[in-house]
Motif scaffolding. Sequence first.
Motif, PDB file in Angstrom:
ATOM      1  N   PHE A 121       0.924  -1.185   0.079  1.00 44.90           N
ATOM      2  CA  PHE A 121       0.135   0.121   0.175  1.00 44.90           C
ATOM      3  C   PHE A 121       0.897   1.135  -0.127  1.00 44.90           C
ATOM      4  N   ALA A 122       0.553   2.197  -0.903  1.00 43.19           N
ATOM      5  CA  ALA A 122       1.331   3.531  -0.901  1.00 43.19           C
ATOM      6  C   ALA A 122       0.417   4.539  -0.732  1.00 43.19           C
ATOM      7  N   THR A 123       0.531   5.353   0.070  1.00 40.79           N
ATOM      8  CA  THR A 123      -0.334   6.423   0.495  1.00 40.79           C
ATOM      9  C   THR A 123       0.123   7.678   0.420  1.00 40.79           C
ATOM     10  N   GLY A 124      -0.324   8.911  -0.086  1.00 38.87           N
ATOM     11  CA  GLY A 124       0.425  10.230   0.012  1.00 38.87           C
ATOM     12  C   GLY A 124      -0.140  11.145  -0.791  1.00 38.87           C
ATOM     13  N   VAL A 125      -0.142  12.281  -0.660  1.00 40.00           N
ATOM     14  CA  VAL A 125      -0.633  13.493  -1.504  1.00 40.00           C
ATOM     15  C   VAL A 125      -0.020  13.295  -2.847  1.00 40.00           C
ATOM     16  N   ALA A 126      -0.788  14.092  -3.667  1.00 41.53           N
ATOM     17  CA  ALA A 126      -0.413  14.181  -5.130  1.00 41.53           C
ATOM     18  C   ALA A 126       1.155  14.676  -5.282  1.00 41.53           C
ATOM     19  N   GLY A 127       1.488  14.264  -6.315  1.00 42.79           N
ATOM     20  CA  GLY A 127       3.003  14.499  -6.463  1.00 42.79           C
ATOM     21  C   GLY A 127       4.210  13.825  -5.728  1.00 42.79           C
ATOM     22  N   THR A 128       3.887  12.637  -4.951  1.00 43.38           N
ATOM     23  CA  THR A 128       4.784  12.063  -4.296  1.00 43.38           C
ATOM     24  C   THR A 128       5.567  10.864  -5.185  1.00 43.38           C
ATOM     25  N   THR A 132      -2.361   2.255  -4.524  1.00 40.09           N
ATOM     26  CA  THR A 132      -1.980   3.746  -4.433  1.00 40.09           C
ATOM     27  C   THR A 132      -3.262   4.484  -4.014  1.00 40.09           C
ATOM     28  N   GLY A 133      -3.049   5.497  -3.335  1.00 39.19           N
ATOM     29  CA  GLY A 133      -4.273   6.515  -2.835  1.00 39.19           C
ATOM     30  C   GLY A 133      -3.951   7.535  -1.997  1.00 39.19           C
ATOM     31  N   ASP A 134      -4.718   8.635  -2.123  1.00 36.22           N
ATOM     32  CA  ASP A 134      -4.657   9.679  -1.259  1.00 36.22           C
ATOM     33  C   ASP A 134      -5.561  10.002  -0.569  1.00 36.22           C
ATOM     34  N   ALA A 135      -5.514   9.702   0.707  1.00 35.96           N
ATOM     35  CA  ALA A 135      -6.580   9.671   1.754  1.00 35.96           C
ATOM     36  C   ALA A 135      -7.246  11.308   1.911  1.00 35.96           C
ATOM     37  N   THR A 136      -6.697  12.131   1.520  1.00 40.46           N
ATOM     38  CA  THR A 136      -7.181  13.413   1.368  1.00 40.46           C
ATOM     39  C   THR A 136      -8.116  13.858   0.278  1.00 40.46           C
ATOM     40  N   GLN A 137      -8.049  12.930  -0.903  1.00 40.73           N
ATOM     41  CA  GLN A 137      -8.785  13.114  -1.935  1.00 40.73           C
ATOM     42  C   GLN A 137     -10.067  12.151  -2.233  1.00 40.73           C
ATOM     43  N   LYS A 138     -10.851  12.139  -1.234  1.00 39.12           N
ATOM     44  CA  LYS A 138     -11.917  11.093  -1.382  1.00 39.12           C
ATOM     45  C   LYS A 138     -13.015  11.916  -2.219  1.00 39.12           C
ATOM     46  N   ASP A 139     -13.529  10.758  -3.319  1.00 33.33           N
ATOM     47  CA  ASP A 139     -14.640  11.321  -3.954  1.00 33.33           C
ATOM     48  C   ASP A 139     -16.145  10.271  -3.337  1.00 33.33           C
ATOM     49  N   LEU A 140     -15.966   9.790  -2.373  1.00 32.92           N
ATOM     50  CA  LEU A 140     -17.022   8.804  -2.270  1.00 32.92           C
ATOM     51  C   LEU A 140     -18.414   9.662  -1.652  1.00 32.92           C
ATOM     52  N   ASP A 158       8.243  14.005   0.099  1.00 36.87           N
ATOM     53  CA  ASP A 158       8.394  13.425  -0.669  1.00 36.87           C
ATOM     54  C   ASP A 158       7.878  13.770  -2.167  1.00 36.87           C
ATOM     55  N   VAL A 159       7.332  15.052  -2.181  1.00 37.21           N
ATOM     56  CA  VAL A 159       6.630  15.643  -3.420  1.00 37.21           C
ATOM     57  C   VAL A 159       8.093  15.962  -4.286  1.00 37.21           C
ATOM     58  N   VAL A 160       8.089  15.370  -5.361  1.00 38.09           N
ATOM     59  CA  VAL A 160       8.843  15.501  -6.341  1.00 38.09           C
ATOM     60  C   VAL A 160       8.364  16.329  -7.670  1.00 38.09           C
ATOM     61  N   ARG A 161       8.477  17.533  -7.713  1.00 41.84           N
ATOM     62  CA  ARG A 161       7.822  18.215  -9.000  1.00 41.84           C
ATOM     63  C   ARG A 161       8.542  19.778  -8.740  1.00 41.84           C
ATOM     64  N   HIS A 162       8.486  20.427  -9.932  1.00 44.48           N
ATOM     65  CA  HIS A 162       9.083  21.795  -9.953  1.00 44.48           C
ATOM     66  C   HIS A 162       9.116  22.568  -8.620  1.00 44.48           C
ATOM     67  N   PRO A 163      10.278  22.953  -8.009  1.00 45.22           N
ATOM     68  CA  PRO A 163      10.211  23.624  -6.927  1.00 45.22           C
ATOM     69  C   PRO A 163       9.191  24.670  -6.606  1.00 45.22           C
ATOM     70  N   LEU A 164       8.746  25.566  -7.778  1.00 43.29           N
ATOM     71  CA  LEU A 164       7.617  26.462  -7.783  1.00 43.29           C
ATOM     72  C   LEU A 164       6.507  25.803  -7.331  1.00 43.29           C
ATOM     73  N   VAL A 165       6.253  24.513  -7.632  1.00 41.07           N
ATOM     74  CA  VAL A 165       5.063  23.848  -7.063  1.00 41.07           C
ATOM     75  C   VAL A 165       4.801  23.939  -5.691  1.00 41.07           C
ATOM     76  N   GLN A 166       6.083  23.563  -4.975  1.00 45.89           N
ATOM     77  CA  GLN A 166       6.231  23.342  -3.719  1.00 45.89           C
ATOM     78  C   GLN A 166       5.876  24.865  -3.067  1.00 45.89           C
TER      79      GLN A 166
END
Length: 319
Positions: free
Chosen positions: A133-140, A262-270, A300-308
Amino acid sequence: MSFFEFDCSDRTFEEIQIFAGFQDSNLDMLSKCFKSVCMIRDQKIKVELNETLSAHKVEEVIEACFSIIDTQHRLNSQDVSYICSLAFKNRLKDFKAHQLQAVCKTKTGKMIYPKTIGQAILCDAMRHNEIVFATGVAGTGKTYLAVAYAVSMLKSERVEKIILTRPAVEAGESLGFLPGDMKEKVDPYLRPLYDALNEMLGLETVEKYVEKQVIEIAPLAFMRGRTLNDAIVILDEAQNATCAQMKMFLTRIGFGSMVVVTGDATQKDLAPGTKSGLDVALRVLRNVDEISVCKLTSADVVRHPLVQKIVKAYDDYES
């Protein structure tokens, strides 16, 4: 004014060039992170020390950078920024460059590496467990790394097929009103998985594998009643699976197969009041052997530094 000097006389010219980066991009990042002057002179890395910057901190950052160069023969400014952030949080002792081994190779020959401690832990878990199971916010990078590992297993013939699935909650698991066949109905929901597959295998290869069902795409509801042997199965957006769907899915695993959820517990659409199958599964299965749970964080977010910076700005505004 005092300078810390790191002796590089035992390093090759190529290694020092990699450390400096293209047009000194890595040195510029070090200077930015250290809020100081960083330069290379006479095979020595020189850093101007100040009240907030100790020689010990500088030394451990430089050594961590060279450890990446030793294991991966590369270093970029994003790596430097991440190492500096760990150093300032006193977490650099947890950093092990040898854990950042390549996961897969793209169609252009570029090696895909985990870029953070959390990503390295996830990749290691996929190598040693049948269900992860891999959980985490978008961009990880949880979905991207899962697909990369699946492709590596397929290429090395450790599995015969890749199965990609996710709950289509926006359509209530009833896709009949959408135009096209089943693949065309569910494809829009699996675009991130397709993007990763195309990067690693190429569009033509992916289309050929889909046609021959070496790569299979299906909504979660269509997993019922199946036994999945000799396959790696990725369930994406698992926070939108119900408890019944999650139990059904996890019991599909057959011999020679592994599952990545994989999933992001902060982004539920149920629907309101509906329990997330991911949340329940993480509680129910936490003590089961051969099941690993990896929780990726904002670090663990790996995107353009501007995104952070954008994410932080929104967090500050909303708080």
